[in-house]
Write a protein that holds these residues in place. Structure first.
Motif, PDB file in Angstrom:
ATOM      1  N   GLY A 169     -27.811-157.233   9.317  1.00 17.58           N
ATOM      2  CA  GLY A 169     -26.516-157.312   9.988  1.00 17.58           C
ATOM      3  C   GLY A 169     -25.359-157.606   9.062  1.00 17.58           C
ATOM      4  N   ILE A 170     -25.500-157.323   7.783  1.00 19.88           N
ATOM      5  CA  ILE A 170     -24.444-157.579   6.812  1.00 19.88           C
ATOM      6  C   ILE A 170     -23.822-156.249   6.402  1.00 19.88           C
ATOM      7  CG2 ILE A 170     -23.941-158.495   4.509  1.00 19.88           C
ATOM      8  CD1 ILE A 170     -26.303-160.406   4.935  1.00 19.88           C
ATOM      9  N   ASN A 171     -22.516-156.224   6.331  1.00 19.44           N
ATOM     10  CA  ASN A 171     -21.778-155.045   5.921  1.00 19.44           C
ATOM     11  C   ASN A 171     -22.182-154.665   4.502  1.00 19.44           C
ATOM     12  OD1 ASN A 171     -19.599-153.573   4.584  1.00 19.44           O
ATOM     13  ND2 ASN A 171     -18.453-153.899   6.480  1.00 19.44           N
ATOM     14  N   ALA A 172     -22.337-153.379   4.234  1.00 16.74           N
ATOM     15  CA  ALA A 172     -22.776-152.911   2.917  1.00 16.74           C
ATOM     16  C   ALA A 172     -21.778-153.304   1.829  1.00 16.74           C
ATOM     17  CB  ALA A 172     -22.970-151.396   2.933  1.00 16.74           C
ATOM     18  N   PHE A 173     -20.476-153.193   2.117  1.00 17.48           N
ATOM     19  CA  PHE A 173     -19.460-153.564   1.130  1.00 17.48           C
ATOM     20  C   PHE A 173     -19.565-155.043   0.777  1.00 17.48           C
ATOM     21  CE2 PHE A 173     -15.197-155.146   0.093  1.00 17.48           C
ATOM     22  CZ  PHE A 173     -14.928-154.381  -1.026  1.00 17.48           C
ATOM     23  N   THR A 174     -19.736-155.891   1.786  1.00 19.97           N
ATOM     24  CA  THR A 174     -19.869-157.328   1.546  1.00 19.97           C
ATOM     25  C   THR A 174     -21.104-157.623   0.707  1.00 19.97           C
ATOM     26  OG1 THR A 174     -18.811-157.772   3.668  1.00 19.97           O
ATOM     27  CG2 THR A 174     -20.058-159.574   2.678  1.00 19.97           C
TER      28      THR A 174
ATOM     29  N   ILE B 138     -28.796-151.928   0.076  1.00 16.81           N
ATOM     30  CA  ILE B 138     -27.850-151.677   1.173  1.00 16.81           C
ATOM     31  C   ILE B 138     -28.597-151.566   2.507  1.00 16.81           C
ATOM     32  CG2 ILE B 138     -26.251-149.966   2.125  1.00 16.81           C
ATOM     33  CD1 ILE B 138     -25.377-149.404  -0.764  1.00 16.81           C
TER      34      ILE B 138
ATOM     35  N   ARG C 104     -28.029-153.925   5.816  1.00 14.05           N
ATOM     36  CA  ARG C 104     -27.752-153.416   7.167  1.00 14.05           C
ATOM     37  C   ARG C 104     -28.742-153.961   8.181  1.00 14.05           C
ATOM     38  NH1 ARG C 104     -27.045-147.288   5.524  1.00 14.05           N
ATOM     39  NH2 ARG C 104     -24.956-147.358   4.682  1.00 14.05           N
TER      40      ARG C 104
END
Length: 122
Positions: A102-107, A95, A99
Motif C-alpha cells: 500500500g505504499i506509493n511507488a514514488f515514495t 516497486i 504496491r
C-alpha cells in the motif's frame, strides 16, 4: 441463484458423453464440460470476490508482474546485458512489493534513495 441456473443451462447444452456399457473407467469429457464441472464444484471459490472485497477478481498477479518486463523487451528489443536486466528486475520487484504493502511507488523509491529501503516492510 442465477449462477446455478447458468451452470444448469451449460450442462444442458453440453451433456456428458455416451460410452458403451462394457467400457471401464471415467468417461472422457470435453474441455468445455471440464470447465463447467470446475465452475460447479468450486462455486464458493469462484464467487468469493463478490463477498470479500479484499479478494481480487482473478489470480494473475504473477502474470501482471511479468507483463512490464515483456513490454520493455518488446519496446526496446532486448536488454543490453544481463546486469541491466537484473537491475531492472530488482527495481520492479521493489516497486511491486511497495504496491502490495500500500505504499506509493514514488515514495518507496525516494525512501530507498534516502537510505531507508525497508520502509515497505513496516
Amino acid at each position: 441463484m442465477e449462477y446455478d441456473s447458468i451452470i444448469k443451462t451449460a450442462y444442458g447444452e453440453n451433456p456428458f458423453p455416451e460410452t458403451p456399457a462394457k467400457k471401464r473407467g471415467h468417461k472422457k469429457k470435453s474441455k468445455v464440460l471440464n470447465l463447467i464441472c470446475r465452475l460447479h464444484n468450486y462455486k464458493e471459490s469462484v464467487c468469493l470476490f463478490i463477498k470479500n472485497l479484499c479478494v481480487p477478481f482473478d489470480n494473475n498477479q504473477a502474470e501482471r508482474d511479468l507483463r512490464m518486463v515483456k513490454v520493455k523487451t518488446k519496446v526496446s528489443g532486448c536488454f543490453r546485458n544481463e546486469e541491466g536486466a537484473q537491475e531492472y528486475l530488482t527495481i520492479m520487484s521493489y516497486i511491486g512489493s511497495a504496491r502490495k504493502h500500500g505504499i506509493n511507488a514514488f515514495t518507496a523509491i525516494r525512501e530507498a534513495l534516502n537510505g531507508t529501503p525497508d520502509i515497505i516492510f513496516n
